[in-house]
Design a protein around this motif. Structure first.
Motif, PDB file in Angstrom:
ATOM      1  N   ASP A 135      -2.777  35.659 103.787  1.00 17.53           N
ATOM      2  CA  ASP A 135      -3.264  34.288 103.927  1.00 17.53           C
ATOM      3  C   ASP A 135      -3.878  33.773 102.630  1.00 17.53           C
ATOM      4  N   ARG A 136      -3.335  32.650 102.129  1.00 17.94           N
ATOM      5  CA  ARG A 136      -3.789  31.959 100.926  1.00 17.94           C
ATOM      6  C   ARG A 136      -3.627  32.800  99.648  1.00 17.94           C
ATOM      7  N   SER A 137      -2.795  33.830  99.720  1.00 17.39           N
ATOM      8  CA  SER A 137      -2.554  34.643  98.522  1.00 17.39           C
ATOM      9  C   SER A 137      -1.853  33.845  97.428  1.00 17.39           C
ATOM     10  N   LEU A 138      -0.936  32.956  97.795  1.00 21.25           N
ATOM     11  CA  LEU A 138      -0.246  32.158  96.787  1.00 21.25           C
ATOM     12  C   LEU A 138      -1.198  31.166  96.122  1.00 21.25           C
ATOM     13  N   GLU A 139      -2.115  30.625  96.899  1.00 24.57           N
ATOM     14  CA  GLU A 139      -3.117  29.732  96.311  1.00 24.57           C
ATOM     15  C   GLU A 139      -3.992  30.478  95.316  1.00 24.57           C
ATOM     16  N   SER A 140      -4.318  31.729  95.631  1.00 26.09           N
ATOM     17  CA  SER A 140      -5.121  32.536  94.726  1.00 26.09           C
ATOM     18  C   SER A 140      -4.372  32.812  93.420  1.00 26.09           C
ATOM     19  N   LEU A 141      -3.089  33.131  93.530  1.00 27.33           N
ATOM     20  CA  LEU A 141      -2.279  33.348  92.330  1.00 27.33           C
ATOM     21  C   LEU A 141      -2.222  32.094  91.483  1.00 27.33           C
ATOM     22  N   CYS A 142      -1.938  30.978  92.132  1.00 27.63           N
ATOM     23  CA  CYS A 142      -1.821  29.716  91.405  1.00 27.63           C
ATOM     24  C   CYS A 142      -3.134  29.350  90.721  1.00 27.63           C
ATOM     25  N   SER A 143      -4.231  29.559  91.413  1.00 21.61           N
ATOM     26  CA  SER A 143      -5.532  29.256  90.837  1.00 21.61           C
ATOM     27  C   SER A 143      -5.807  30.106  89.598  1.00 21.61           C
ATOM     28  N   ALA A 144      -5.487  31.399  89.674  1.00 20.75           N
ATOM     29  CA  ALA A 144      -5.732  32.288  88.547  1.00 20.75           C
ATOM     30  C   ALA A 144      -4.836  31.961  87.361  1.00 20.75           C
ATOM     31  N   VAL A 145      -3.544  31.775  87.617  1.00 21.43           N
ATOM     32  CA  VAL A 145      -2.570  31.569  86.542  1.00 21.43           C
ATOM     33  C   VAL A 145      -2.693  30.176  85.930  1.00 21.43           C
ATOM     34  N   CYS A 146      -2.704  29.143  86.788  1.00 23.97           N
ATOM     35  CA  CYS A 146      -2.644  27.766  86.309  1.00 23.97           C
ATOM     36  C   CYS A 146      -4.010  27.199  85.938  1.00 23.97           C
ATOM     37  N   ASP A 147      -5.024  27.497  86.750  1.00 25.60           N
ATOM     38  CA  ASP A 147      -6.357  26.968  86.478  1.00 25.60           C
ATOM     39  C   ASP A 147      -7.192  27.935  85.638  1.00 25.60           C
ATOM     40  N   GLY A 148      -7.136  29.221  85.972  1.00 27.97           N
ATOM     41  CA  GLY A 148      -7.967  30.190  85.260  1.00 27.97           C
ATOM     42  C   GLY A 148      -7.535  30.436  83.827  1.00 27.97           C
ATOM     43  N   VAL A 149      -6.216  30.577  83.601  1.00 27.14           N
ATOM     44  CA  VAL A 149      -5.715  30.870  82.253  1.00 27.14           C
ATOM     45  C   VAL A 149      -5.070  29.644  81.624  1.00 27.14           C
ATOM     46  N   GLY A 150      -4.405  28.813  82.412  1.00 26.34           N
ATOM     47  CA  GLY A 150      -3.832  27.586  81.875  1.00 26.34           C
ATOM     48  C   GLY A 150      -2.329  27.604  81.708  1.00 26.34           C
ATOM     49  N   ASP A 185       2.369  18.349  89.525  1.00 25.52           N
ATOM     50  CA  ASP A 185       2.938  17.627  88.380  1.00 25.52           C
ATOM     51  C   ASP A 185       3.496  18.548  87.304  1.00 25.52           C
ATOM     52  N   GLY A 186       4.340  19.468  87.708  1.00 23.13           N
ATOM     53  CA  GLY A 186       4.990  20.324  86.735  1.00 23.13           C
ATOM     54  C   GLY A 186       4.205  21.552  86.323  1.00 23.13           C
ATOM     55  N   ARG A 187       2.979  21.688  86.808  1.00 24.16           N
ATOM     56  CA  ARG A 187       2.193  22.877  86.474  1.00 24.16           C
ATOM     57  C   ARG A 187       2.551  24.044  87.380  1.00 24.16           C
ATOM     58  N   ALA A 188       2.978  23.755  88.608  1.00 26.78           N
ATOM     59  CA  ALA A 188       3.309  24.831  89.545  1.00 26.78           C
ATOM     60  C   ALA A 188       4.391  24.357  90.491  1.00 26.78           C
ATOM     61  N   ALA A 189       5.162  25.324  90.979  1.00 32.16           N
ATOM     62  CA  ALA A 189       6.203  25.041  91.959  1.00 32.16           C
ATOM     63  C   ALA A 189       6.296  26.232  92.908  1.00 32.16           C
ATOM     64  N   THR A 420      -9.273  29.944  75.549  1.00 33.81           N
ATOM     65  CA  THR A 420     -10.148  28.767  75.585  1.00 33.81           C
ATOM     66  C   THR A 420     -10.720  28.497  76.975  1.00 33.81           C
ATOM     67  N   GLU A 421     -10.009  28.920  78.033  1.00 40.14           N
ATOM     68  CA  GLU A 421     -10.427  28.581  79.394  1.00 40.14           C
ATOM     69  C   GLU A 421     -10.976  29.775  80.167  1.00 40.14           C
ATOM     70  N   CYS A 422     -10.729  30.985  79.691  1.00 37.98           N
ATOM     71  CA  CYS A 422     -11.047  32.177  80.467  1.00 37.98           C
ATOM     72  C   CYS A 422     -11.770  33.190  79.585  1.00 37.98           C
ATOM     73  N   ASP A 423     -12.793  33.823  80.120  1.00 38.59           N
ATOM     74  CA  ASP A 423     -13.502  34.894  79.414  1.00 38.59           C
ATOM     75  C   ASP A 423     -12.704  36.181  79.599  1.00 38.59           C
ATOM     76  N   GLU A 424     -11.905  36.524  78.592  1.00 38.23           N
ATOM     77  CA  GLU A 424     -11.007  37.663  78.696  1.00 38.23           C
ATOM     78  C   GLU A 424     -11.760  38.968  78.900  1.00 38.23           C
ATOM     79  N   ILE A 425     -12.824  39.171  78.162  1.00 37.72           N
ATOM     80  CA  ILE A 425     -13.582  40.426  78.271  1.00 37.72           C
ATOM     81  C   ILE A 425     -14.138  40.596  79.677  1.00 37.72           C
ATOM     82  N   GLU A 426     -14.706  39.538  80.223  1.00 31.08           N
ATOM     83  CA  GLU A 426     -15.267  39.607  81.578  1.00 31.08           C
ATOM     84  C   GLU A 426     -14.164  39.821  82.614  1.00 31.08           C
TER      85      GLU A 426
END
Length: 443
Positions: A135-150, A185-189, A420-426
């Motif tokens: 449940d909501r696993s795809l939303e979690s992936l999208c959030s991490a990839v598109c919003d968390g890293v960009g 808008d082209g960020r995710a499908a 720029t958007e994500c704290d890689e070390i953390e």
């Protein structure tokens, strides 16, 4: 925001190479490429980026990834002694995906997306499985990839019958839910994920075919190992591609990953239906499943792309491996010539992304999305428009790939090697803690 990168060498991803150039980015798109006298004229910009010593290439696309495998690196496996491809799945990957929880899903997606960005990847086409945390696993992936890293992403949940009808139904619901809510808008499908023919009954395929909206494709493993074809012939009296076609699932937006063991008639059928095939050479070698008929499938006009199948995201290294696999297996040093390899990564993958995301990524040209990577590269031999791929394969792919800057839709993801958007070390520290807990759950 208006940015200018200069002086820089630019390869457009096709036929043009620009030395000592300036690249202008306006908002999300490439405004212009300026050389010679055009570059000498004053250029207004909000930010100026020094491109000295870098080669700009289009952002790369991974056409078949498994982000959930990111936490498997170094994982101990007691009793791991497979003698077939199916036993590899049973003893490794199906144990891992059953142990995933929501925290591990997000941590693996972040870690995988960070690795991908450092390899110059701007778009990930992912195929996910977590049968007891759907449940909501795809939303979690999208959030991490598109919003968390960009990055951009295409996501699907791989439905299977192997864990029972309740888990199957939850996987179907997850794909449908994400299809209904996705508008980025082209960020995710979204695609509709399926595991493989040998883990899917007719009832499930019939239900998916009935629920699948027009224009939406499936993402499925096809004839990766010999077991898939043998099972299909024994139980259904036909090949895997033929079985999928019977349910109307060979579509222009369907990704058929691997296709190592398709027969000649099935290769013809896939081409006729204009479905997408994705080659994953290092995974195929690692699993000892055989050689993909790259030249034969390409000759039929099939759209072929390149993926990593969860073995990292180094697409340039993957492309080099694709060449070695063909040459070695066929005992032919002329197999997999450079034009064919270029078609895989720099033509096939952008065309796949355009079908799924409906944006014209994969080229550096005015009006195109500003998805691009700045690679640190000072060539020791002449670099011209006709030998760029040779430089990439025998330079960064076999020595050291150093992506200094990465832009997606004009937004910086990496600047001077720092996210720029994500704290890689953390994020990586959290991934290590999460992996340790995940491994304990698998024991």
């Amino acid at each position: 925001m208006r940015r200018i990168i200069e002086p820089v060498t630019i390869w457009d991803g096709a036929n043009a190479l620009y030395h000592d150039a300036a690249l202008l980015i306006e908002g999300e798109t490439i405004e212009s490429i300026r050389t010679g006298g055009d570059r000498a004229a004053p250029i207004e910009a909000d930010e100026r980026i020094d491109g000295e010593g870098t080669l700009v290439i289009p952002g790369l696309i991974n056409a078949h990834s498994h982000l959930y495998s990111s936490l498997a690196r170094g994982m101990p496996l007691r009793g791991y002694a497979p003698s077939s491809f199916r036993e590899i799945l049973e003893q490794l990957w199906w144990r891992l995906d059953k142990a995933l929880d929501p925290g591990a899903i997000r941590a693996s997606a972040l870690a995988g997306a960070l690795d991908a960005a450092r390899c110059g990847v701007t778009t990930l086409i992912d195929h996910h499985a977590s049968p007891f945390a759907i449940d909501r696993s795809l939303e979690s992936l999208c959030s991490a990839v598109c919003d968390g890293v960009g990055l951009r992403g295409v996501f699907s949940y791989e439905v299977s019958d192997r864990d029972g009808p309740a888990v199957r139904d939850a996987g179907i619901a997850e794909n449908l839910r994400f299809l209904e809510c996705n508008d980025r808008d082209g960020r995710a499908a979204v695609q509709f994920g399926l595991h493989a023919s040998f883990t899917l009954g007719d009832e499930t395929l019939d239900r998916v075919a009935d629920l699948l909206p027009p224009g939406v494709g499936v993402h499925i493993h096809v004839a990766e190992g010999p077991e898939d074809e043998l099972d299909c012939a024994a139980r259904h009296g036909l090949g895997v591609a033929q079985r999928l076609d019977r349910f109307g699932l060979l579509r222009p937006r369907s990704i058929l990953a691997h296709c190592v063991h398709l027969d000649e008639d099935e290769k013809d059928l896939v081409a006729e239906r204009d479905a997408i095939v994705v080659h994953n050479p290092r995974s195929n070698m690692n699993n000892a499943v055989g050689r993909f008929d790259l030249e034969g499938v390409h000759r039929r006009g099939t759209l072929i792309g390149l993926g990593t199948d969860g073995l990292g995201s180094d697409l340039l290294g993957e492309l080099f491996a694709a060449a070695l696999l063909q040459k070695h297996s066929l005992a032919d040093p002329l197999a997999a010539p450079l034009p064919l390899l270029s078609d895989l990564l720099f033509s096939g993958n952008p065309r796949i992304a355009r079908r799924l995301l409906e944006i014209a990524v994969g080229r550096i040209a005015p009006g195109r999305p500003a998805d691009l990577a700045l690679i640190e590269y000072r060539p020791p031999t002449p670099l011209c428009s006709g030998n760029v791929l040779g430089h990439l394969l025998f330079g960064p792919a076999v020595h050291a790939l150093r992506v200094r800057d990465l832009f997606v839709a004009g937004r910086p993801v990496l600047r001077n090697g720092t996210f720029t958007e994500c704290d890689e070390i953390e994020a990586l520290a959290h991934a290590r803690e999460t992996a340790d807990a995940l491994w304990r759950r698998m024991e």
